[in-house]
Design a protein around this motif. Structure first.
Motif, mmCIF file in Angstrom:
data_model
loop_
_atom_site.group_PDB
_atom_site.id
_atom_site.type_symbol
_atom_site.label_atom_id
_atom_site.label_comp_id
_atom_site.label_asym_id
_atom_site.label_seq_id
_atom_site.Cartn_x
_atom_site.Cartn_y
_atom_site.Cartn_z
ATOM 1 N N MET A 194 36.220 46.436 62.501
ATOM 2 C CA MET A 194 37.335 45.596 62.110
ATOM 3 C C MET A 194 38.178 46.347 61.078
ATOM 4 O O MET A 194 37.657 46.903 60.130
ATOM 5 N N ALA A 195 39.464 46.339 61.231
ATOM 6 C CA ALA A 195 40.378 47.080 60.364
ATOM 7 C C ALA A 195 40.492 46.462 58.974
ATOM 8 O O ALA A 195 40.893 47.130 58.038
ATOM 9 N N LEU A 196 40.151 45.207 58.826
ATOM 10 C CA LEU A 196 40.286 44.545 57.524
ATOM 11 C C LEU A 196 39.157 44.884 56.561
ATOM 12 O O LEU A 196 39.196 44.498 55.401
ATOM 13 N N LYS A 197 38.142 45.626 57.022
ATOM 14 C CA LYS A 197 36.976 45.918 56.194
ATOM 15 C C LYS A 197 37.346 46.651 54.904
ATOM 16 O O LYS A 197 36.813 46.365 53.850
ATOM 17 N N ASP A 198 38.232 47.611 54.989
ATOM 18 C CA ASP A 198 38.614 48.398 53.822
ATOM 19 C C ASP A 198 40.031 48.118 53.353
ATOM 20 O O ASP A 198 40.685 48.980 52.788
ATOM 21 N N LEU A 199 40.528 46.926 53.576
ATOM 22 C CA LEU A 199 41.893 46.566 53.209
ATOM 23 C C LEU A 199 41.953 46.039 51.780
ATOM 24 O O LEU A 199 41.207 45.137 51.405
ATOM 25 N N TRP A 200 42.819 46.628 50.981
ATOM 26 C CA TRP A 200 43.064 46.158 49.616
ATOM 27 C C TRP A 200 44.306 45.284 49.625
ATOM 28 O O TRP A 200 45.334 45.661 50.175
ATOM 29 N N PHE A 201 44.237 44.129 48.985
ATOM 30 C CA PHE A 201 45.391 43.248 48.829
ATOM 31 C C PHE A 201 46.037 43.547 47.487
ATOM 32 O O PHE A 201 45.361 43.859 46.513
ATOM 33 N N THR A 202 47.369 43.437 47.415
ATOM 34 C CA THR A 202 48.094 43.750 46.182
ATOM 35 C C THR A 202 48.922 42.545 45.733
ATOM 36 O O THR A 202 50.141 42.547 45.857
ATOM 37 N N PRO A 203 48.264 41.519 45.190
ATOM 38 C CA PRO A 203 49.018 40.350 44.726
ATOM 39 C C PRO A 203 49.704 40.640 43.393
ATOM 40 O O PRO A 203 49.325 41.577 42.674
ATOM 41 N N ALA A 204 50.692 39.833 43.068
ATOM 42 C CA ALA A 204 51.297 39.910 41.738
ATOM 43 C C ALA A 204 50.266 39.419 40.727
ATOM 44 O O ALA A 204 49.449 38.538 41.028
ATOM 45 N N PHE A 205 50.266 40.008 39.533
ATOM 46 C CA PHE A 205 49.288 39.627 38.509
ATOM 47 C C PHE A 205 49.327 38.131 38.221
ATOM 48 O O PHE A 205 48.298 37.480 38.109
ATOM 49 N N GLU A 206 50.526 37.555 38.140
ATOM 50 C CA GLU A 206 50.681 36.137 37.815
ATOM 51 C C GLU A 206 50.111 35.239 38.903
ATOM 52 O O GLU A 206 49.661 34.128 38.629
ATOM 53 N N ASP A 207 50.130 35.699 40.161
ATOM 54 C CA ASP A 207 49.567 34.915 41.256
ATOM 55 C C ASP A 207 48.037 34.942 41.224
ATOM 56 O O ASP A 207 47.387 33.939 41.500
ATOM 57 N N ALA A 208 47.465 36.098 40.923
ATOM 58 C CA ALA A 208 46.007 36.230 40.908
ATOM 59 C C ALA A 208 45.389 35.607 39.656
ATOM 60 O O ALA A 208 44.301 35.030 39.721
ATOM 61 N N PHE A 209 46.063 35.722 38.519
ATOM 62 C CA PHE A 209 45.535 35.230 37.242
ATOM 63 C C PHE A 209 46.619 34.423 36.517
ATOM 64 O O PHE A 209 47.260 34.917 35.591
ATOM 65 N N PRO A 210 46.841 33.173 36.925
ATOM 66 C CA PRO A 210 47.946 32.392 36.365
ATOM 67 C C PRO A 210 47.851 32.140 34.862
ATOM 68 O O PRO A 210 48.861 31.958 34.206
ATOM 69 N N LYS A 211 46.650 32.133 34.291
ATOM 70 C CA LYS A 211 46.499 31.945 32.840
ATOM 71 C C LYS A 211 46.216 33.257 32.120
ATOM 72 O O LYS A 211 45.882 33.258 30.946
ATOM 73 N N GLY A 212 46.335 34.384 32.831
ATOM 74 C CA GLY A 212 46.140 35.690 32.219
ATOM 75 C C GLY A 212 44.685 36.119 32.206
ATOM 76 O O GLY A 212 43.805 35.450 32.749
ATOM 77 N N LEU A 213 44.437 37.274 31.583
ATOM 78 C CA LEU A 213 43.091 37.829 31.423
ATOM 79 C C LEU A 213 42.891 38.252 29.982
ATOM 80 O O LEU A 213 43.854 38.581 29.276
ATOM 81 N N TYR A 214 41.636 38.277 29.563
ATOM 82 C CA TYR A 214 41.282 38.752 28.233
ATOM 83 C C TYR A 214 40.246 39.851 28.351
ATOM 84 O O TYR A 214 39.220 39.677 28.997
ATOM 85 N N LEU A 215 40.522 40.984 27.728
ATOM 86 C CA LEU A 215 39.592 42.096 27.693
ATOM 87 C C LEU A 215 38.492 41.780 26.693
ATOM 88 O O LEU A 215 38.763 41.365 25.567
ATOM 89 N N ILE A 216 37.238 41.981 27.112
ATOM 90 C CA ILE A 216 36.090 41.772 26.227
ATOM 91 C C ILE A 216 35.469 43.139 25.978
ATOM 92 O O ILE A 216 35.014 43.798 26.912
ATOM 93 N N GLY A 217 35.434 43.590 24.757
ATOM 94 C CA GLY A 217 34.827 44.881 24.450
ATOM 95 C C GLY A 217 35.756 46.043 24.750
ATOM 96 O O GLY A 217 36.969 45.912 24.753
ATOM 97 N N GLU A 218 35.144 47.195 25.026
ATOM 98 C CA GLU A 218 35.891 48.438 25.211
ATOM 99 C C GLU A 218 36.016 48.805 26.690
ATOM 100 O O GLU A 218 35.222 48.384 27.516
ATOM 101 N N ILE A 219 36.991 49.644 26.982
ATOM 102 C CA ILE A 219 37.129 50.241 28.304
ATOM 103 C C ILE A 219 36.357 51.554 28.256
ATOM 104 O O ILE A 219 36.567 52.373 27.363
ATOM 105 N N ALA A 220 35.429 51.749 29.202
ATOM 106 C CA ALA A 220 34.557 52.928 29.181
ATOM 107 C C ALA A 220 34.648 53.686 30.503
ATOM 108 O O ALA A 220 34.993 53.119 31.544
ATOM 109 N N ALA A 221 34.300 54.956 30.449
ATOM 110 C CA ALA A 221 34.304 55.799 31.644
ATOM 111 C C ALA A 221 33.170 55.383 32.582
ATOM 112 O O ALA A 221 32.082 55.021 32.139
ATOM 113 N N VAL A 222 33.443 55.439 33.883
ATOM 114 C CA VAL A 222 32.405 55.212 34.890
ATOM 115 C C VAL A 222 31.763 56.569 35.151
ATOM 116 O O VAL A 222 32.459 57.518 35.514
ATOM 117 N N THR A 223 30.449 56.684 34.949
ATOM 118 C CA THR A 223 29.768 57.961 35.121
ATOM 119 C C THR A 223 28.946 57.980 36.401
ATOM 120 O O THR A 223 28.504 56.942 36.880
#
Length: 153
Positions: A1-30
């Motif tokens: 099925m072609a949809l298996k690896d399909l990424w959707f690109t919604p607008a941020f406001e549509d996906a998270f209408p009340k926004g997002l909050y970062l908790i802690g630090e952004i770290a490298a994926v090793t």
């Protein structure tokens, strides 16, 4: 099925209408290494077939105020960027920084195992709005790209 690896690109406001909050630090994926004494290597954005952007991967934990219950309110986001994204906003409350994602991509997946499976999502972004770390733009007036008239001055 072609949809298996399909990424959707919604607008941020549509996906998270009340926004997002970062908790802690952004770290490298090793990358995993069976040799504990081997130096840690940061993962790059390539799949098993070698397709991808080749950019570095960063991981952050965020919380969504619209989440339904504890299971859906906090989750991880992967940033695909050459430089670690840095939020520009101040903490709303201690430990919670409001962020707006840029280059948002969402892919559905099956979460859980056995009879306890549910619908989940893999969430990626290219950066954070207002970020001045250099993740989205080149440094101001770098020497190699400076016009010849400015170099001679």
């Amino acid at each position: 099925m072609a949809l298996k690896d399909l990424w959707f690109t919604p607008a941020f406001e549509d996906a998270f209408p009340k926004g997002l909050y970062l908790i802690g630090e952004i770290a490298a994926v090793t990358e995993f290494s069976a040799d504990r004494s081997a130096p840690k290597r940061q993962r790059l954005d390539f799949d098993r077939d070698g397709n991808g952007t080749g950019k570095r991967l960063w991981k952050a934990t965020v919380t969504d105020p619209t989440g339904r219950g504890a299971k859906d309110s906090s989750f991880d986001i992967t940033f695909v960027a050459d430089v670690q994204p840095v939020p520009s906003a101040e903490e709303a409350v201690p430990g919670f920084i409001p962020i707006v994602l840029e280059g948002l991509q969402i892919k559905p997946k099956v979460a859980g195992s056995g009879e306890f499976k549910s619908m989940g999502f893999t969430i990626r972004a290219t950066g954070i709005a207002g970020d001045t770390s250099g993740a989205k733009q080149a440094p101001a007036n770098p020497g190699a790209s400076r016009p010849a008239a400015e170099k001679a001055a």
